[in-house]
Design an enzyme around this catalytic site. Sequence first.
Site, PDB file in Angstrom:
ATOM      1  N   GLY A 177       0.815  -1.198   0.000  1.00 41.16           N
ATOM      2  CA  GLY A 177       0.000   0.000   0.000  1.00 41.16           C
ATOM      3  C   GLY A 177       0.855   1.255   0.000  1.00 41.16           C
ATOM      4  N   CYS A 178       0.220   2.381  -0.330  1.00 42.98           N
ATOM      5  CA  CYS A 178       0.974   3.629  -0.486  1.00 42.98           C
ATOM      6  C   CYS A 178       1.469   4.178   0.848  1.00 42.98           C
ATOM      7  CB  CYS A 178       0.132   4.660  -1.237  1.00 42.98           C
ATOM      8  SG  CYS A 178      -1.536   4.907  -0.580  1.00 42.98           S
ATOM      9  N   PHE A 179       0.579   4.365   1.828  1.00 45.90           N
ATOM     10  CA  PHE A 179       1.031   4.813   3.146  1.00 45.90           C
ATOM     11  C   PHE A 179       1.986   3.794   3.756  1.00 45.90           C
ATOM     12  CE2 PHE A 179      -2.413   8.086   4.120  1.00 45.90           C
ATOM     13  CZ  PHE A 179      -1.512   9.103   4.383  1.00 45.90           C
ATOM     14  N   ALA A 239       5.539   4.279   2.378  1.00 40.99           N
ATOM     15  CA  ALA A 239       6.226   5.460   2.912  1.00 40.99           C
ATOM     16  C   ALA A 239       6.660   5.251   4.359  1.00 40.99           C
ATOM     17  CB  ALA A 239       5.312   6.677   2.801  1.00 40.99           C
TER      18      ALA A 239
END
Length: 333
Positions: free
Chosen positions: A136-138, A141
């Site tokens: 996933g994106c979050f 990061a």
Amino acid sequence: MSQIHAAIIGGAGYTGGEMIRLLLRHPKVKLQSVHSSSNAGKPLYTVHKDLLGETELIFSEQPFTDIDVLFLCVGHGDAKKFLEQHLIPDAVKIIDLSQDFRLPSGSAFGNKYFVYGLPELNREQIKTAQHIANPGCFATAIQLALLPLAQAGILSDVYTTGITGSTGAGQSLSNTSHFSWRANNIQAYKSLNHQHIKEITASINQLQKDSPLSDVGEGPGIHFVPWRGDFARGIYTSSTIDCSFPLEEVNRIYKDYYNGHAFTFLSESMIDLKQVVNTNKCLLHIEKQGNKLIIHSAIDNLLKGASGQAVQNMNLMFGLDEKTGLDLKANYF
């Protein structure tokens, strides 16, 4: 293999659009088909307007034909439904961009096992994998901000805030994705309950000494408050932990961990979103105030947080340099 033949399921959304753009320009890929049940028969450029003059491909009703790799750019829950409804030849590699197979407890589907596709964590496993669960994106990061500390065994409870652009909510309109709501506005959501927390925890447990490989485990707590931001794309997170190590030693730990990784870089100066938007990079910057360590992380949510990372994984799976087709420059101004 002279060319990799690829197909995309769910090509009408933001993630599917980015996947199309990357694969059309990838020197080792031939994009065979793009599937969209709601747009079948229409040229791709009728949905993704910037592709006018770039391709004459038409959205297909048939999900795939004679391919080497299949990208599932569908909503959460829909990847599993697709695999239940379609028999995918064993020789076809699958890269799923939904959250359906990311957790260790849900990484198997029949005789298919999905490797978690974070190259900075599982690069060697990805090289030999047949199926990948794209992170996933979050989660990407935050994990890239924490993995070196986890490997060093010095990660304590984490308190993270992060802000994401409107493309992170997908292309379908909702009350909080309309321009009139987003403009000049900011809002917290899913405080301490975001779906990516379990994903992050599983990866931390994989590295942290004496922690079980599981969805939860007894490792450090991840306390995450995400925000909706007034911009289109990008993610910026700031993670705070207690740490007695001097800043110079922490910086060395990060540089050693990411040495040889193609897209994650430690910056000596403060980072900003414009440095990473339209790239597959993750930039990190570390600060220390007293006993508190703060790790800032920035990525493009549609590239390193989704389609760019999926192409990076494909490159590794097919024995290519992982940067192939991802030589992208930030749109700084």
